[in-house]
Design a protein around this motif. Structure first.
Motif, PDB file in Angstrom:
ATOM      1  N   TYR A  72       8.158  32.366  12.277  1.00  0.00           N
ATOM      2  CA  TYR A  72       8.217  31.878  13.664  1.00  0.00           C
ATOM      3  C   TYR A  72       9.564  32.227  14.296  1.00  0.00           C
ATOM      4  CZ  TYR A  72       9.198  28.631  17.439  1.00  0.00           C
ATOM      5  OH  TYR A  72       9.590  28.110  18.644  1.00  0.00           O
ATOM      6  N   GLN A  73      10.649  31.878  13.605  1.00  0.00           N
ATOM      7  CA  GLN A  73      11.996  32.052  14.147  1.00  0.00           C
ATOM      8  C   GLN A  73      12.303  33.509  14.454  1.00  0.00           C
ATOM      9  OE1 GLN A  73      13.834  29.283  14.865  1.00  0.00           O
ATOM     10  NE2 GLN A  73      15.148  30.729  15.963  1.00  0.00           N
ATOM     11  N   LYS A  74      11.948  34.389  13.531  1.00  0.00           N
ATOM     12  CA  LYS A  74      12.226  35.813  13.735  1.00  0.00           C
ATOM     13  C   LYS A  74      11.403  36.371  14.896  1.00  0.00           C
ATOM     14  CE  LYS A  74      13.723  36.713   9.008  1.00  0.00           C
ATOM     15  NZ  LYS A  74      13.400  37.285   7.687  1.00  0.00           N
ATOM     16  N   SER A  75      10.191  35.856  15.065  1.00  0.00           N
ATOM     17  CA  SER A  75       9.344  36.293  16.190  1.00  0.00           C
ATOM     18  C   SER A  75       9.980  35.903  17.515  1.00  0.00           C
ATOM     19  CB  SER A  75       7.945  35.666  16.077  1.00  0.00           C
ATOM     20  OG  SER A  75       7.316  36.059  14.882  1.00  0.00           O
ATOM     21  N   VAL A  76      10.474  34.669  17.591  1.00  0.00           N
ATOM     22  CA  VAL A  76      11.130  34.188  18.814  1.00  0.00           C
ATOM     23  C   VAL A  76      12.396  34.993  19.091  1.00  0.00           C
ATOM     24  CG1 VAL A  76      12.328  32.223  19.868  1.00  0.00           C
ATOM     25  CG2 VAL A  76      10.185  31.861  18.651  1.00  0.00           C
ATOM     26  N   GLU A  77      13.172  35.250  18.043  1.00  0.00           N
ATOM     27  CA  GLU A  77      14.413  36.016  18.211  1.00  0.00           C
ATOM     28  C   GLU A  77      14.136  37.428  18.712  1.00  0.00           C
ATOM     29  OE1 GLU A  77      16.363  35.812  14.441  1.00  0.00           O
ATOM     30  OE2 GLU A  77      16.829  33.669  14.629  1.00  0.00           O
ATOM     31  N   SER A  90       5.165  31.683  31.913  1.00  0.00           N
ATOM     32  CA  SER A  90       4.905  31.006  30.638  1.00  0.00           C
ATOM     33  C   SER A  90       3.707  31.636  29.928  1.00  0.00           C
ATOM     34  CB  SER A  90       4.668  29.512  30.854  1.00  0.00           C
ATOM     35  OG  SER A  90       3.648  29.301  31.800  1.00  0.00           O
ATOM     36  N   ARG A  91       2.719  32.071  30.695  1.00  0.00           N
ATOM     37  CA  ARG A  91       1.552  32.742  30.105  1.00  0.00           C
ATOM     38  C   ARG A  91       1.974  34.044  29.422  1.00  0.00           C
ATOM     39  NH1 ARG A  91      -4.290  33.275  32.240  1.00  0.00           N
ATOM     40  NH2 ARG A  91      -3.603  31.705  33.734  1.00  0.00           N
ATOM     41  N   GLU A  92       2.814  34.816  30.090  1.00  0.00           N
ATOM     42  CA  GLU A  92       3.276  36.093  29.527  1.00  0.00           C
ATOM     43  C   GLU A  92       4.156  35.874  28.295  1.00  0.00           C
ATOM     44  OE1 GLU A  92       3.373  38.782  33.634  1.00  0.00           O
ATOM     45  OE2 GLU A  92       5.065  37.478  33.118  1.00  0.00           O
ATOM     46  N   LYS A  93       4.965  34.814  28.331  1.00  0.00           N
ATOM     47  CA  LYS A  93       5.814  34.502  27.169  1.00  0.00           C
ATOM     48  C   LYS A  93       4.956  34.106  25.965  1.00  0.00           C
ATOM     49  CE  LYS A  93       9.979  33.099  29.692  1.00  0.00           C
ATOM     50  NZ  LYS A  93      10.836  31.984  30.130  1.00  0.00           N
ATOM     51  N   MET A  94       3.905  33.328  26.232  1.00  0.00           N
ATOM     52  CA  MET A  94       3.015  32.917  25.143  1.00  0.00           C
ATOM     53  C   MET A  94       2.309  34.127  24.545  1.00  0.00           C
ATOM     54  SD  MET A  94       1.830  30.322  23.394  1.00  0.00           S
ATOM     55  CE  MET A  94       1.682  28.734  24.192  1.00  0.00           C
ATOM     56  N   PHE A  98       2.765  35.485  20.620  1.00  0.00           N
ATOM     57  CA  PHE A  98       1.666  35.651  19.661  1.00  0.00           C
ATOM     58  C   PHE A  98       1.550  37.093  19.166  1.00  0.00           C
ATOM     59  CE2 PHE A  98      -0.352  31.542  21.053  1.00  0.00           C
ATOM     60  CZ  PHE A  98      -0.380  30.986  19.791  1.00  0.00           C
ATOM     61  N   PHE A  99       1.718  38.054  20.057  1.00  0.00           N
ATOM     62  CA  PHE A  99       1.661  39.457  19.619  1.00  0.00           C
ATOM     63  C   PHE A  99       2.782  39.727  18.606  1.00  0.00           C
ATOM     64  CE2 PHE A  99      -0.614  40.513  23.756  1.00  0.00           C
ATOM     65  CZ  PHE A  99      -1.819  40.767  23.129  1.00  0.00           C
ATOM     66  N   THR A 100       3.975  39.214  18.877  1.00  0.00           N
ATOM     67  CA  THR A 100       5.120  39.421  17.978  1.00  0.00           C
ATOM     68  C   THR A 100       4.898  38.692  16.657  1.00  0.00           C
ATOM     69  OG1 THR A 100       6.538  39.484  19.944  1.00  0.00           O
ATOM     70  CG2 THR A 100       7.632  39.329  17.812  1.00  0.00           C
ATOM     71  N   PHE A 101       4.413  37.457  16.731  1.00  0.00           N
ATOM     72  CA  PHE A 101       4.185  36.638  15.539  1.00  0.00           C
ATOM     73  C   PHE A 101       3.162  37.301  14.608  1.00  0.00           C
ATOM     74  CE2 PHE A 101       1.895  33.034  13.463  1.00  0.00           C
ATOM     75  CZ  PHE A 101       2.949  32.538  12.708  1.00  0.00           C
ATOM     76  N   MET A 104       4.551  40.133  12.778  1.00  0.00           N
ATOM     77  CA  MET A 104       5.332  39.620  11.648  1.00  0.00           C
ATOM     78  C   MET A 104       4.417  39.288  10.477  1.00  0.00           C
ATOM     79  SD  MET A 104       8.530  38.925  10.885  1.00  0.00           S
ATOM     80  CE  MET A 104       9.225  38.891  12.547  1.00  0.00           C
ATOM     81  N   LEU A 105       3.300  38.648  10.757  1.00  0.00           N
ATOM     82  CA  LEU A 105       2.347  38.319   9.688  1.00  0.00           C
ATOM     83  C   LEU A 105       1.767  39.584   9.066  1.00  0.00           C
ATOM     84  CD1 LEU A 105       0.275  35.219  10.900  1.00  0.00           C
ATOM     85  CD2 LEU A 105       2.495  35.308   9.752  1.00  0.00           C
ATOM     86  N   THR A 106       1.467  40.574   9.901  1.00  0.00           N
ATOM     87  CA  THR A 106       0.902  41.830   9.394  1.00  0.00           C
ATOM     88  C   THR A 106       1.885  42.530   8.464  1.00  0.00           C
ATOM     89  OG1 THR A 106      -0.476  42.103  11.361  1.00  0.00           O
ATOM     90  CG2 THR A 106      -0.027  44.080  10.073  1.00  0.00           C
ATOM     91  N   ALA A 107       3.173  42.459   8.788  1.00  0.00           N
ATOM     92  CA  ALA A 107       4.197  43.072   7.933  1.00  0.00           C
ATOM     93  C   ALA A 107       4.289  42.370   6.573  1.00  0.00           C
ATOM     94  CB  ALA A 107       5.558  43.038   8.630  1.00  0.00           C
ATOM     95  N   ASN A 108       3.764  41.130   6.513  1.00  0.00           N
ATOM     96  CA  ASN A 108       3.781  40.362   5.260  1.00  0.00           C
ATOM     97  C   ASN A 108       2.361  39.933   4.875  1.00  0.00           C
ATOM     98  OD1 ASN A 108       6.877  39.717   4.758  1.00  0.00           O
ATOM     99  ND2 ASN A 108       6.509  39.483   6.953  1.00  0.00           N
ATOM    100  N   ARG A 109       1.394  40.773   5.216  1.00  0.00           N
ATOM    101  CA  ARG A 109      -0.021  40.394   5.082  1.00  0.00           C
ATOM    102  C   ARG A 109      -0.412  40.030   3.648  1.00  0.00           C
ATOM    103  NH1 ARG A 109      -4.823  40.511   7.991  1.00  0.00           N
ATOM    104  NH2 ARG A 109      -6.700  41.024   6.819  1.00  0.00           N
ATOM    105  N   SER A 110       0.034  40.794   2.666  1.00  0.00           N
ATOM    106  CA  SER A 110      -0.354  40.525   1.278  1.00  0.00           C
ATOM    107  C   SER A 110       0.079  39.124   0.851  1.00  0.00           C
ATOM    108  CB  SER A 110       0.257  41.564   0.336  1.00  0.00           C
ATOM    109  OG  SER A 110      -0.283  42.834   0.599  1.00  0.00           O
ATOM    110  N   TYR A 111       1.306  38.747   1.207  1.00  0.00           N
ATOM    111  CA  TYR A 111       1.789  37.409   0.858  1.00  0.00           C
ATOM    112  C   TYR A 111       0.989  36.340   1.601  1.00  0.00           C
ATOM    113  CZ  TYR A 111       4.504  33.156   0.690  1.00  0.00           C
ATOM    114  OH  TYR A 111       4.865  31.837   0.529  1.00  0.00           O
TER     115      TYR A 111
END
Length: 225
Positions: A72-77, A90-94, A98-101, A104-111
């Motif tokens: 979460y933190q790295k996505s926000v940063e 606020s809609r665009e930020k959300m 989510f796209f960034t988050f 991040m999950l895809t980069a760590n998908r196996s885990y």
């Protein structure tokens, strides 16, 4: 006679940090296809002491929760590093979050897949998301506070508690969708993110019908395919 000076070679630093422990834990899980049986065995396998582990985490559960907080933190940063996001609604930020988050999950998908499917009891798997739930709700409330400050009429202001809970339910849905997504580059997840974010904002803006119907049709097609 000239004095000979002995050359001193510096040994590589093996300093244990919170990030190092997280990295070692994720590697351990992926390489062994199981979580460590005890802190003692995990520490010994990684040439550290139990005390060094407990400097950062009280248990493996605390460590697992921290991993999700880091996602979460790295996505926000990353999102905040882009100067254009300051002028986003606020809609665009959300949407950006989510796209960034999910990148991040895809980069760590196996885990992520392993840790969310480890136990047959789903409640045990979801316990690690407790901190993420708080992060997502706080993030959403901050977005709404910005929106509500701009609206003088109270009737037009969004309910922060209800909206943030809706955003968490949406997050859970998107994680499950992403886990089941077999499309190239997870294109269907991108579509689901866009449609779900637009829907939740439209619901609270009192213009939901077209978006809700569109989103409903999309979900129906995905589940029936």
């Amino acid at each position: 006679m000239e004095k000979q000076t002995k050359k001193i070679t510096k040994k590589p630093s093996n300093k244990i940090t919170k990030e190092k422990v997280i990295s070692l834990y994720m590697d351990y899980v992926l390489e062994n296809e199981q979580t460590p049986k005890s802190v003692y065995k995990f520490a010994k396998a990684n040439k550290m002491t139990e005390d060094q582990f407990y400097n950062f985490f009280g248990s493996f559960e605390g460590l697992r929760q921290e991993i999700w907080h880091q996602f979460y933190q790295k996505s926000v940063e990353l999102m905040q590093k882009a100067p254009e996001t300051e002028s986003f609604t606020s809609r665009e930020k959300m949407l950006t979050f989510f796209f960034t988050f999910f990148e991040m999950l895809t980069a760590n998908r196996s885990y992520v897949l392993f840790t969310l499917q480890e136990n047959r009891d789903q409640l045990k798997n979801l316990a690690q998301l407790k901190g993420l739930r708080k992060d997502i709700k706080n993030f959403t409330k901050e977005l709404l506070q910005e929106d509500n400050e701009e609206k003088q009429l109270k009737i037009l202001q969004k309910n922060e508690t209800v909206f943030s809970e809706g955003a968490w339910i949406q997050t859970m849905f998107l994680i499950k969708f992403w886990m089941d997504d077999n499309s190239a580059e997870f294109e269907k997840t991108d579509v689901a993110i866009e449609k779900s974010v637009n829907t939740i904002f439209d619901v609270f803006d009192n213009t939901p019908f077209e978006r809700v119907i569109d989103f409903g049709k999309f979900l129906f097609k995905e589940r029936m395919a």
